[in-house]
Design a protein around this motif. Structure first.
Motif, PDB file in Angstrom:
ATOM      1  N   UNK A 211       0.848  -1.195   0.000  1.00 26.44           N
ATOM      2  CA  UNK A 211       0.000   0.000   0.000  1.00 26.44           C
ATOM      3  C   UNK A 211       0.879   1.238   0.000  1.00 26.44           C
ATOM      4  N   UNK A 212       0.608   2.171  -0.929  1.00 27.18           N
ATOM      5  CA  UNK A 212       1.407   3.406  -0.985  1.00 27.18           C
ATOM      6  C   UNK A 212       0.506   4.603  -0.698  1.00 27.18           C
ATOM      7  N   UNK A 213       0.980   5.503   0.131  1.00 24.12           N
ATOM      8  CA  UNK A 213       0.266   6.763   0.313  1.00 24.12           C
ATOM      9  C   UNK A 213       1.266   7.897   0.290  1.00 24.12           C
ATOM     10  N   UNK A 214       0.840   9.049  -0.264  1.00 21.31           N
ATOM     11  CA  UNK A 214       1.792  10.131  -0.470  1.00 21.31           C
ATOM     12  C   UNK A 214       1.093  11.467  -0.631  1.00 21.31           C
ATOM     13  N   UNK A 215       1.788  12.532  -0.224  1.00 22.71           N
ATOM     14  CA  UNK A 215       1.286  13.879  -0.481  1.00 22.71           C
ATOM     15  C   UNK A 215       1.716  14.368  -1.860  1.00 22.71           C
ATOM     16  N   UNK A 216       2.682  13.684  -2.454  1.00 17.83           N
ATOM     17  CA  UNK A 216       3.231  14.149  -3.734  1.00 17.83           C
ATOM     18  C   UNK A 216       2.927  13.160  -4.852  1.00 17.83           C
ATOM     19  N   UNK A 217       2.512  13.663  -5.998  1.00 19.29           N
ATOM     20  CA  UNK A 217       2.236  12.801  -7.146  1.00 19.29           C
ATOM     21  C   UNK A 217       3.484  12.116  -7.664  1.00 19.29           C
TER      22      UNK A 217
ATOM     23  N   UNK B 177      -3.087  -0.734  -3.253  1.00 21.15           N
ATOM     24  CA  UNK B 177      -3.706   0.527  -3.672  1.00 21.15           C
ATOM     25  C   UNK B 177      -2.684   1.641  -3.478  1.00 21.15           C
ATOM     26  N   UNK B 178      -2.702   2.614  -4.384  1.00 17.89           N
ATOM     27  CA  UNK B 178      -1.836   3.787  -4.255  1.00 17.89           C
ATOM     28  C   UNK B 178      -2.736   4.999  -4.045  1.00 17.89           C
ATOM     29  N   UNK B 179      -2.527   5.706  -2.946  1.00 25.09           N
ATOM     30  CA  UNK B 179      -3.395   6.833  -2.600  1.00 25.09           C
ATOM     31  C   UNK B 179      -2.580   8.125  -2.574  1.00 25.09           C
ATOM     32  N   UNK B 180      -2.960   9.073  -3.413  1.00 23.33           N
ATOM     33  CA  UNK B 180      -2.339  10.400  -3.367  1.00 23.33           C
ATOM     34  C   UNK B 180      -3.212  11.287  -2.505  1.00 23.33           C
ATOM     35  N   UNK B 181      -2.761  11.617  -1.297  1.00 22.64           N
ATOM     36  CA  UNK B 181      -3.641  12.364  -0.389  1.00 22.64           C
ATOM     37  C   UNK B 181      -3.548  13.876  -0.591  1.00 22.64           C
TER      38      UNK B 181
ATOM     39  N   UNK C 279      -6.880  18.869   3.971  1.00 21.70           N
ATOM     40  CA  UNK C 279      -7.127  17.774   3.050  1.00 21.70           C
ATOM     41  C   UNK C 279      -8.182  16.844   3.638  1.00 21.70           C
ATOM     42  N   UNK C 280      -8.643  15.926   2.785  1.00 23.75           N
ATOM     43  CA  UNK C 280      -9.621  14.942   3.223  1.00 23.75           C
ATOM     44  C   UNK C 280      -8.917  13.894   4.063  1.00 23.75           C
ATOM     45  N   UNK C 281      -8.721  12.697   3.512  1.00 28.70           N
ATOM     46  CA  UNK C 281      -8.024  11.645   4.255  1.00 28.70           C
ATOM     47  C   UNK C 281      -6.598  12.090   4.549  1.00 28.70           C
ATOM     48  N   UNK C 282      -6.160  11.823   5.784  1.00 29.34           N
ATOM     49  CA  UNK C 282      -4.799  12.168   6.186  1.00 29.34           C
ATOM     50  C   UNK C 282      -3.924  10.916   6.111  1.00 29.34           C
ATOM     51  N   UNK C 283      -2.631  11.104   6.365  1.00 27.53           N
ATOM     52  CA  UNK C 283      -1.734   9.944   6.440  1.00 27.53           C
ATOM     53  C   UNK C 283      -2.303   8.903   7.402  1.00 27.53           C
ATOM     54  N   UNK C 284      -2.747   9.389   8.575  1.00 26.28           N
ATOM     55  CA  UNK C 284      -3.241   8.481   9.607  1.00 26.28           C
ATOM     56  C   UNK C 284      -4.461   7.692   9.112  1.00 26.28           C
TER      57      UNK C 284
ATOM     58  N   UNK D 229       6.110  15.020   3.548  1.00 25.68           N
ATOM     59  CA  UNK D 229       6.953  16.177   3.268  1.00 25.68           C
ATOM     60  C   UNK D 229       6.830  17.173   4.416  1.00 25.68           C
ATOM     61  N   UNK D 230       7.562  18.273   4.302  1.00 27.43           N
ATOM     62  CA  UNK D 230       7.506  19.320   5.316  1.00 27.43           C
ATOM     63  C   UNK D 230       6.106  19.925   5.403  1.00 27.43           C
ATOM     64  N   UNK D 231       5.812  20.574   6.532  1.00 27.99           N
ATOM     65  CA  UNK D 231       4.521  21.241   6.710  1.00 27.99           C
ATOM     66  C   UNK D 231       3.528  20.373   7.448  1.00 27.99           C
ATOM     67  N   UNK D 232       2.843  20.969   8.432  1.00 27.00           N
ATOM     68  CA  UNK D 232       1.872  20.210   9.220  1.00 27.00           C
ATOM     69  C   UNK D 232       2.564  19.130  10.041  1.00 27.00           C
ATOM     70  N   UNK D 233       1.766  18.352  10.765  1.00 23.81           N
ATOM     71  CA  UNK D 233       2.360  17.307  11.602  1.00 23.81           C
ATOM     72  C   UNK D 233       1.690  15.958  11.357  1.00 23.81           C
ATOM     73  N   UNK D 234       1.017  15.819  10.200  1.00 24.07           N
ATOM     74  CA  UNK D 234       0.224  14.613   9.926  1.00 24.07           C
ATOM     75  C   UNK D 234       1.070  13.344   9.936  1.00 24.07           C
ATOM     76  N   UNK D 235       2.315  13.437   9.455  1.00 25.85           N
ATOM     77  CA  UNK D 235       3.168  12.249   9.400  1.00 25.85           C
ATOM     78  C   UNK D 235       3.512  11.770  10.815  1.00 25.85           C
ATOM     79  N   UNK D 236       3.660  12.734  11.724  1.00 23.57           N
ATOM     80  CA  UNK D 236       4.006  12.383  13.106  1.00 23.57           C
ATOM     81  C   UNK D 236       2.826  11.687  13.780  1.00 23.57           C
ATOM     82  N   UNK D 237       1.615  12.187  13.521  1.00 23.44           N
ATOM     83  CA  UNK D 237       0.425  11.523  14.071  1.00 23.44           C
ATOM     84  C   UNK D 237       0.306  10.090  13.546  1.00 23.44           C
ATOM     85  N   UNK D 238       0.614   9.914  12.253  1.00 20.70           N
ATOM     86  CA  UNK D 238       0.577   8.563  11.685  1.00 20.70           C
ATOM     87  C   UNK D 238       1.645   7.691  12.337  1.00 20.70           C
TER      88      UNK D 238
END
Lengths: 400, 294
Positions: free
Chosen positions: B151-157, B176-180, B186-191, B211-220
């Motif tokens: 499963x891949x998820x990413x903020x970048x295309x 599934x590959x999800x571009x968030x 945004x809608x769905x977050x990393x978490x 990537x940089x910005x926000x703290x969504x990756x840390x919550x995940x």
């Protein structure tokens, strides 16, 4: 997008947020008339640049302080003359500093207490948040770190807007009473109205002050806008001061290119913001330094690629160029044709390393190979970055 | 199996009769994605691609064609309207490709989503979502994907494509590959997406790109540490980004604690996640913690 303090205070006034009386001047001839309008016995002279830390800044000719409070009109005039056209260096401008093109004369306020007040987006909740603190005039992030109990926050439902009880909550948190509390509540409600109505990304008042004559006013004003919403605010777009921006960035915007100038020696041209950032990172990882961030987007045209080359080669620090394209939907052929077209109009003297992958990659590589241009092809991003660093080092050594 | 979309997904395209939208929608259809309708106000009654019915409203597409998922290619001034219309029409999964939606509009969308708990928004400012071999919604290049169990998820295309490509080249496919998306709201977050992958029996390993910005990756990362047994690798873009500048994506800006690449990498590593040193090492990082043969 950012605006100057004097522009922000004009917006504040429009929204009923009290600010000290002030007059902005772009020309020295206007100074005397402006100073004559300032009431009171003290005169505040403020350099207008898009950067903080002005008061503690130093001009490149040695003149100290981008904000001065003077006791006489003559001293105010002398300070303004010393600042206008001079280059101010603050902790936020970088060593190059910014040229002061506007002087803002303000009436002085007799300060009883300084507060911090701001409205911005809280990403964690996707709601605007109003932040207030009794610790005005300080770096708010430091306050948040060391004394979080001195910071009060209320989150706003964007569909409903800020409610009076929320303003009241903040007034209590800051210790306001009586008429001051009343004034503060009106100020903060209007501040939120401004944030909402003009699609701001940040409205910051640091400091907001209570005065010895019983007023609560915004002594400073910083406003930034959501670039995505500028299409519905031509009146805000009109406030843009392009002399505050890097000319290469201004040029890039004309071509819809996402470009940010940095101070390294390897320029990069990439599709996609994430990949563009990673390309900068990998250059650093391989021992080089990136000269810019540049995302040409997912549907770049030959014209855009040409403009991109023209912009990155304008930078005298650039000693090499790394092109990194992962063609998803975008065709590598378009990029290759763009490079060839660009090389016809822009002289590329520095090493050019190109990594193409994805859609129509073979066609793209063929166009580059047959172009007669001196291009170093790369197989992967890390291969490209290593080659770029090696070739730039060799180029710099050979041209010393 | 997969998450969010599969071969039974019934897609309505909002704004796909325009130039960019139609190109991508045709690519999606050629991939085998089950588009059942298009919606463009004022063009109701026409046909898209000589076969797909065009409606004036999303509600009609739901009622007449049973659409359950929408993809939005509507221009930025109207895209939030498009999302809200899809929510009210009963669409369950909304994929918004549009880049450049005002933050204020997205804040209102987010409030509306809170009132519609079953609805999932992917994006905006994203490349879309793909379950390889079944369904490709958005602008991802289908040919670099391969059906499989990552499963891949990413903020970048484009970084998603790097990840897909590196895995596919080594013979490992994707569930599934999800571009968030790269926007601050945004809608769905990393978490959210990590939770879905964690529960998906056909996903064995997770590649998370941030990537940089926000703290969504840390919550995940915090969630992964506590709840995820599947191997996870990650990459964070923007180590060299100057603070305060927006790096292309509206949401990619360093400001405050936990928003820098260093902070995120540290949190990910502390959660036992393999962090790729460069974007050329995405597959390598995942294979360092995942044994596909096991």
């Amino acid at each position: 997008m950012n605006i100057h303090e004097y522009q922000a205070k004009q917006l504040f006034a429009e929204f009923g947020i009290p600010v000290p009386f002030g007059v902005a001047c772009q020309k020295e001839e206007e100074f005397v008339a402006a100073i004559d309008q300032i009431p009171g016995e003290l005169y505040v002279v403020k350099s207008q640049i898009h950067a903080g830390g002005r008061g503690k800044g130093t001009f490149t000719d040695g003149y100290q302080g981008g904000v001065k409070v003077t006791k006489t009109k003559e001293d105010a005039l002398a300070a303004a003359k010393a600042m206008l056209g001079n280059t101010l260096v603050t902790k936020q401008t970088g060593p190059a500093g910014r040229v002061v093109r506007t002087i803002y004369f303000n009436e002085a306020s007799s300060i009883k207490h300084e507060y911090y007040l701001a409205v911005l987006l809280d990403r964690a909740t996707s709601k605007p948040v109003v932040i207030a603190s009794t610790e005005g005039g300080m770096n708010i992030e430091e306050v948040a770190e060391k004394t979080p109990e001195k910071i009060a926050k209320v989150w706003i439902d964007p569909a409903i807007g800020m409610r009076p009880y929320q303003a009241s909550e903040l007034a209590f948190a800051l210790g306001f009473e009586g008429d001051e509390a009343k004034q503060f509540k009106k100020l903060v409600m209007n501040l939120y109205k401004l944030f909402d109505a003009k699609d701001c990304s940040l409205v910051e008042v640091n400091p907001m002050v209570s005065t010895n004559d019983g007023k609560v006013i915004a002594l400073d004003a910083k406003v930034s806008f959501d670039d995505n919403a500028l299409f519905r605010h031509p009146e805000i777009e009109a406030l843009r001061d392009i002399t505050e921006e890097d000319p290469k960035e201004v040029e890039a915007r004309k071509y819809d290119l996402n470009y940010i100038a940095l101070d390294g020696s390897i320029a990069c041209l990439v599709n996609g913001a994430g990949l563009a950032m990673s390309t900068m990172d990998i250059i650093k990882h391989c021992g080089g330094s990136p000269a810019n961030f540049l995302d040409v987007g997912g549907s770049a045209t030959v014209e855009q690629v040409t403009a991109a080359f023209r912009i990155i080669t304008q930078d005298p620090n650039v000693k090499g160029i790394l092109v990194n394209i992962f063609g998803g939907i975008m065709s590598c052929l378009t990029i290759a044709e763009g490079i060839v077209a660009a090389a016809k109009t822009v002289e590329i003297k520095v090493p050019l390393i190109v990594r193409l992958e994805g859609n129509q990659v073979e066609e793209g590589k063929k166009v580059l190979a047959e172009s007669g241009l001196k291009i170093t092809p790369a197989d992967s991003l890390i291969d490209g970055a290593r080659k770029a660093v090696a070739e730039v080092n060799a180029y710099v050594a050979a041209n010393q | 199996m997969s998450i969010l979309v599969n071969k039974n997904t019934r897609v309505v395209g909002q704004g796909i009769t325009g130039k960019a939208g139609s190109k991508h929608a045709l690519n999606n259809i050629a991939y085998g994605t089950n588009y059942v309708a298009a919606v463009t106000p004022g063009k109701g009654g026409q046909k898209f691609n000589d076969s797909l019915p065009v409606f004036n409203t999303v509600r009609e597409a739901v009622e007449k064609e049973g659409a359950n998922t929408s993809v939005i290619f509507v221009p930025p001034p109207f895209a939030a309207e498009g999302i809200m219309e899809a929510i009210d029409a009963g669409i369950q999964t909304i994929v918004c490709i549009t880049e450049g939606i005002p933050v204020r509009d997205m804040a209102l969308v987010k409030e509306k989503l809170r009132q519609a708990p079953g609805v999932r928004l992917i994006g905006p400012n994203c490349p879309g979502i793909m379950t390889p071999g079944e369904c490709n919604i958005g602008i991802m290049p289908g040919y670099i994907a391969k059906p499989g169990r990552v499963g891949i998820l990413s903020r970048s295309g484009t970084l998603t494509y790097e990840g897909m490509y590196q895995l596919t080249q080594r013979g490992y496919g994707q569930s599934t590959c999800v571009g968030i998306g790269g926007d601050p709201i945004q809608g769905l977050t990393h978490l959210d997406v990590v939770k879905l992958f964690n529960e998906d029996p056909d996903t064995d390993a997770i590649l998370m790109i941030g990537e940089i910005g926000g703290t969504a990756e840390i919550e995940a990362a915090e969630y992964i540490k506590e709840h995820v047994k599947k191997p996870v690798a990650a990459f964070i873009a923007g180590r060299t980004a100057p603070p305060g500048r927006r790096m292309g994506h509206a949401g990619a800006v360093v400001g405050g604690k936990g928003t820098s690449a260093e902070d995120k990498v540290r949190a990910l590593q502390a959660a036992g996640i393999a962090v790729a040193e460069t974007p050329s090492h995405l597959a390598e990082a995942l294979l360092s913690v995942w044994n596909p043969a096991a």
